[in-house]
Design an enzyme around this catalytic site. Structure first.
Site: not given
Ligand SMILES: NC(=O)c1ccc[n+]([C@@H]2O[C@H](COP(=O)([O-])OP(=O)(O)OC[C@H]3O[C@@H](n4cnc5c(N)ncnc54)[C@H](OP(=O)(O)O)[C@@H]3O)[C@@H](O)[C@H]2O)c1
Length: 288
Positions: A160, A164
């Protein structure tokens, strides 16, 4: 939105991936509140349609486009589906992403591959599909959700963090290339945000132990990302706490950094298993 975002007289359209939950859903909501029409992309149709209905209430057009972004053919179709709706994407928000915690050898191959395909391949590919038209129009904007781990190689979340880091490098380079073409590009690097991502990653218990002040709020992350995009900032780390962490991690010699991480890693040694992932896959597949 300020001068850096498109100024066409017709309403702007933003395509947001990962819009079915977490940061992506907040980005879509904030864009709609700022007057953009939105195209919502993720796999779970029911979630996208519910959000589209809610955002339509703000007086914008909101379209749910379910798509598995790890599927190359489905990604290739997206621009045509958008064009058939009579829309022109002015703002691309790459929010979709997954990650799995645990030592490299404990995470099954197919999950590691999904992380690479979604986080890197799909993001680069979508930029390839939508950015050339922005360059031709000399206006557009791309926000890519990177991470605090873009700056730090992370044992027990190695794949991961590597994806990133790649996204940050890609986004910073695009920022420089596209600036003369009138296209804004920003890397949004959140810290720890309590979203479904954490449960899927196997980090639920670790999040449960963290104090509330150490957690970023998804809505605030989204707003700060869009404000930075409007100013065409290259990179934004949305919270002061994580800006300090990133600065310290960059200054520390690698040996000292890895020593600290070994002693105090919040990540489990073994990936805790697939139950959450399977539940989401099932939800994605069973969505009508
Ligand atoms: N949460 C954290 O602490 C954190 C920190 C730094 C960066 N981020 C980044 O922020 C972004 C959003 O994450 P989040 O924290 O908001 O998590 P999240 O709520 O799990 O959102 C992830 C999104 O990605 C979609 N997704 C997953 N697999 C997919 C696929 N095969 N095709 C299309 N869409 C897909 C999911 O929707 P479906 O399952 O409906 O497809 C969901 O809408 C990510 O890039 C993550 O790496 C998160």
């Amino acid at each position: 939105m300020t001068r850096r975002l498109p100024t066409a007289t017709h309403p702007l359209t933003a395509l947001v991936t990962g819009a079915s939950s977490g940061i992506g859903a907040e980005l879509a909501t904030a864009l709609a509140a700022r007057g953009c029409d939105v195209v919502l992309v993720a796999r779970r149709r029911d979630r996208l349609e519910a959000l589209a209905r809610r955002l339509s209430g703000l007086g914008v057009r909101a379209h749910a486009l379910p798509c598995d972004l790890t599927d190359e053919a489905a990604r290739r179709d997206l621009p045509h589906v958008v064009a058939d709706l009579g829309l022109e994407v002015s703002i691309l928000c790459n929010g979709a992403g997954v990650g799995f915690a645990g030592e490299f050898v404990t995470v099954p191959d197919e999950h590691r591959t999904a992380v690479l395909r979604l986080n890197v391949e799909a993001t680069v590919d979508l930029c390839g599909h939508f950015v050339p038209a922005m360059v031709r129009r000399r206006s557009g904007a791309v926000l890519t959700v990177c991470s605090m781990l873009s700056f730090v190689p992370m044992p027990r979340m190695a794949t991961y963090a590597a994806t990133k880091a790649a996204l940050l490098s890609f986004t910073e380079a695009l920022h420089d290339e596209l600036r003369p073409h009138g296209v804004a590009v920003t890397a949004l690097c959140p810290g720890t945000v309590p979203t479904e991502f954490m449960e899927l990653a196997g980090l639920g218990p670790a999040i449960g132990r963290m104090p509330a002040w150490a957690l970023d709020d998804a809505r605030q992350v989204a707003e700060r990302g869009l404000d930075a995009l409007a100013r065409n900032r290259r990179v934004v780390v949305p919270s002061a706490l994580y800006r300090t962490s990133v600065a310290s991690a960059r200054l520390l010699p690698r040996a000292a950094l890895f020593g600290l991480l070994r002693r105090g890693s919040p990540f489990p040694a073994r990936w805790p298993g697939a139950s959450g992932v399977q539940a989401r896959e099932t939800a994605a597949l069973s969505a009508p």
